[in-house]
Scaffold this motif. Structure first.
Motif, mmCIF file in Angstrom:
data_model
loop_
_atom_site.group_PDB
_atom_site.id
_atom_site.type_symbol
_atom_site.label_atom_id
_atom_site.label_comp_id
_atom_site.label_asym_id
_atom_site.label_seq_id
_atom_site.Cartn_x
_atom_site.Cartn_y
_atom_site.Cartn_z
ATOM 1 N N ARG A 13 0.828 -1.216 0.000
ATOM 2 C CA ARG A 13 0.000 0.000 0.000
ATOM 3 C C ARG A 13 0.859 1.262 0.000
ATOM 4 O O ARG A 13 0.337 2.370 0.012
ATOM 5 N N VAL A 139 -14.555 1.520 15.427
ATOM 6 C CA VAL A 139 -14.420 1.942 14.027
ATOM 7 C C VAL A 139 -15.803 2.214 13.431
ATOM 8 O O VAL A 139 -16.785 1.578 13.815
ATOM 9 N N ARG A 141 -18.862 2.085 10.791
ATOM 10 C CA ARG A 141 -19.430 0.937 10.091
ATOM 11 C C ARG A 141 -18.743 0.651 8.746
ATOM 12 O O ARG A 141 -18.447 -0.488 8.417
ATOM 13 N N GLU A 142 -18.431 1.717 8.002
ATOM 14 C CA GLU A 142 -17.864 1.502 6.658
ATOM 15 C C GLU A 142 -16.434 0.960 6.694
ATOM 16 O O GLU A 142 -15.919 0.516 5.674
ATOM 17 N N ARG A 143 -15.785 0.972 7.869
ATOM 18 C CA ARG A 143 -14.410 0.440 7.933
ATOM 19 C C ARG A 143 -14.323 -0.904 8.655
ATOM 20 O O ARG A 143 -13.235 -1.479 8.782
ATOM 21 N N ILE A 144 -15.485 -1.399 9.121
ATOM 22 C CA ILE A 144 -15.511 -2.648 9.901
ATOM 23 C C ILE A 144 -14.842 -3.808 9.164
ATOM 24 O O ILE A 144 -14.073 -4.577 9.759
ATOM 25 N N SER A 145 -15.064 -3.904 7.856
ATOM 26 C CA SER A 145 -14.577 -5.071 7.112
ATOM 27 C C SER A 145 -13.064 -5.067 6.882
ATOM 28 O O SER A 145 -12.524 -5.974 6.279
ATOM 29 N N ARG A 146 -12.361 -4.036 7.398
ATOM 30 C CA ARG A 146 -10.889 -4.001 7.281
ATOM 31 C C ARG A 146 -10.202 -4.575 8.510
ATOM 32 O O ARG A 146 -8.974 -4.673 8.550
ATOM 33 N N TYR A 147 -10.992 -4.921 9.548
ATOM 34 C CA TYR A 147 -10.388 -5.267 10.833
ATOM 35 C C TYR A 147 -10.887 -6.592 11.388
ATOM 36 O O TYR A 147 -11.909 -7.124 10.948
ATOM 37 N N LYS A 168 -12.171 -9.577 9.733
ATOM 38 C CA LYS A 168 -12.712 -8.839 8.583
ATOM 39 C C LYS A 168 -14.118 -9.274 8.159
ATOM 40 O O LYS A 168 -14.342 -9.696 7.016
ATOM 41 N N ASP A 177 -18.734 -2.920 16.900
ATOM 42 C CA ASP A 177 -17.897 -1.981 16.139
ATOM 43 C C ASP A 177 -16.535 -1.842 16.802
ATOM 44 O O ASP A 177 -15.827 -0.863 16.601
ATOM 45 N N ASP A 231 -1.794 4.053 11.156
ATOM 46 C CA ASP A 231 -1.315 3.008 10.261
ATOM 47 C C ASP A 231 -0.249 3.609 9.353
ATOM 48 O O ASP A 231 -0.570 4.392 8.454
#
Ligand code: G1P
Length: 246
Positions: A13, A139, A141-147, A168, A177, A231
């Motif tokens: 990244r 976090v 809601r829109e960033r939940i799937s990164r963690y 994730k 959350d 990060d």
């Protein structure tokens, strides 16, 4: 206490600079980011730090081998293939053979500004008979799937006893959350669990999945630490880190 820093990731990244400079070696002031992480571990009571690198990241070893001023012994483990965070942690297992105390795991690309989480997590662990503790942050809601996301029973405003961990998840599947945020204090049983851990999310061996299995034999607490995690693995996060540490 012994600490473990996984720092073998490719840094995709943050290309192109990470073709030659590992993200952990990017400067924060005059120090590479990973030195601040080692200092956090030492301040929390670590007297030995095992750093997991890949063969391309020998420059990290060269840096620490040349520095006699750290009050901790630094040892090395190697992850030659990129098979996930759990796999990286597993590569250091030998250094923790026979240990009975929890191991402090600090992700090499996560810097925390403000109050350092490791010392507070060590205190929580001791207060619960050397239990495992996972550092958490809320976090959106829109960033939940990164963690990695946890579920648990609250003990107080910042601490909970974990009942589940999912790596994730989609926002619909997520049990809360509260996200796993770069710091762990883990019972050494986790190494045996990682050795038999099948690949999980993304086909990788996930540390989160092994901690989930640890739950069936050992208590694991979550601590929503007050410091702010940055990060350094992407340009935006790195610039934010520089601002926070300026
Ligand atoms: C890792 C962990 C994840 C955690 C995250 C931030 O993911 O697998 O559970 O929430 O670090 O600490 P990665 O960022 O390596 O994809």
């Amino acid at each position: 206490m012994k600490a473990l820093i996984p720092a073998a990731g490719r840094g995709t990244r943050f290309l192109p600079v990470t073709r030659v400079v590992p993200k952990e070696m990017l400067p924060v002031g005059s120090k590479p980011a990973i030195q601040l992480i080692v200092e956090e571990a030492v301040a929390a009571g670590a007297d030995e730090v095992v750093i997991v690198i890949s063969p391309e990241k020998e420059i990290i070893k060269r840096y620490f081998d040349g520095d006699a001023e750290l009050s901790a012994r630094v040892r090395w483990a190697c992850q030659a293939e990129q098979r996930g965070l759990g796999h990286a942690v597993l590569q250091a297992a030998e250094a923790f053979a026979g240990e009975s105390e929890p191991v402090l795991v600090l992700l090499g690309d996560a810097l925390v500004s403000g109050e350092a989480p490791s010392a507070a997590m060590a205190a929580i662990s001791r207060a619960h008979g050397n239990a495992s503790v996972v550092g958490l942050e809320r976090v959106p809601r829109e960033r939940i799937s990164r963690y990695g996301i946890v579920a648990g029973v609250p003990e107080d405003d910042r601490t909970l006893k974990l009942t589940d961990l999912v790596e994730k998840p989609s926002p619909e599947e997520a049990p809360s959350d509260l996200a796993i945020a770069g710091r762990y204090l883990l019972h050494p049983d986790v190494f045996a669990l990682l050795a038999s851990q099948p690949p999980g999310h993304g086909g990788e061996i996930q540390l989160t999945d092994a901690i989930r299995r640890l739950l069936s034999t050992r208590p694991v607490f979550g601590f929503r630490y007050p410091g702010r995690r940055h990060d350094i693995g992407n340009p935006g996060g790195y610039l934010e880190t520089l601002q926070a540490f300026a």
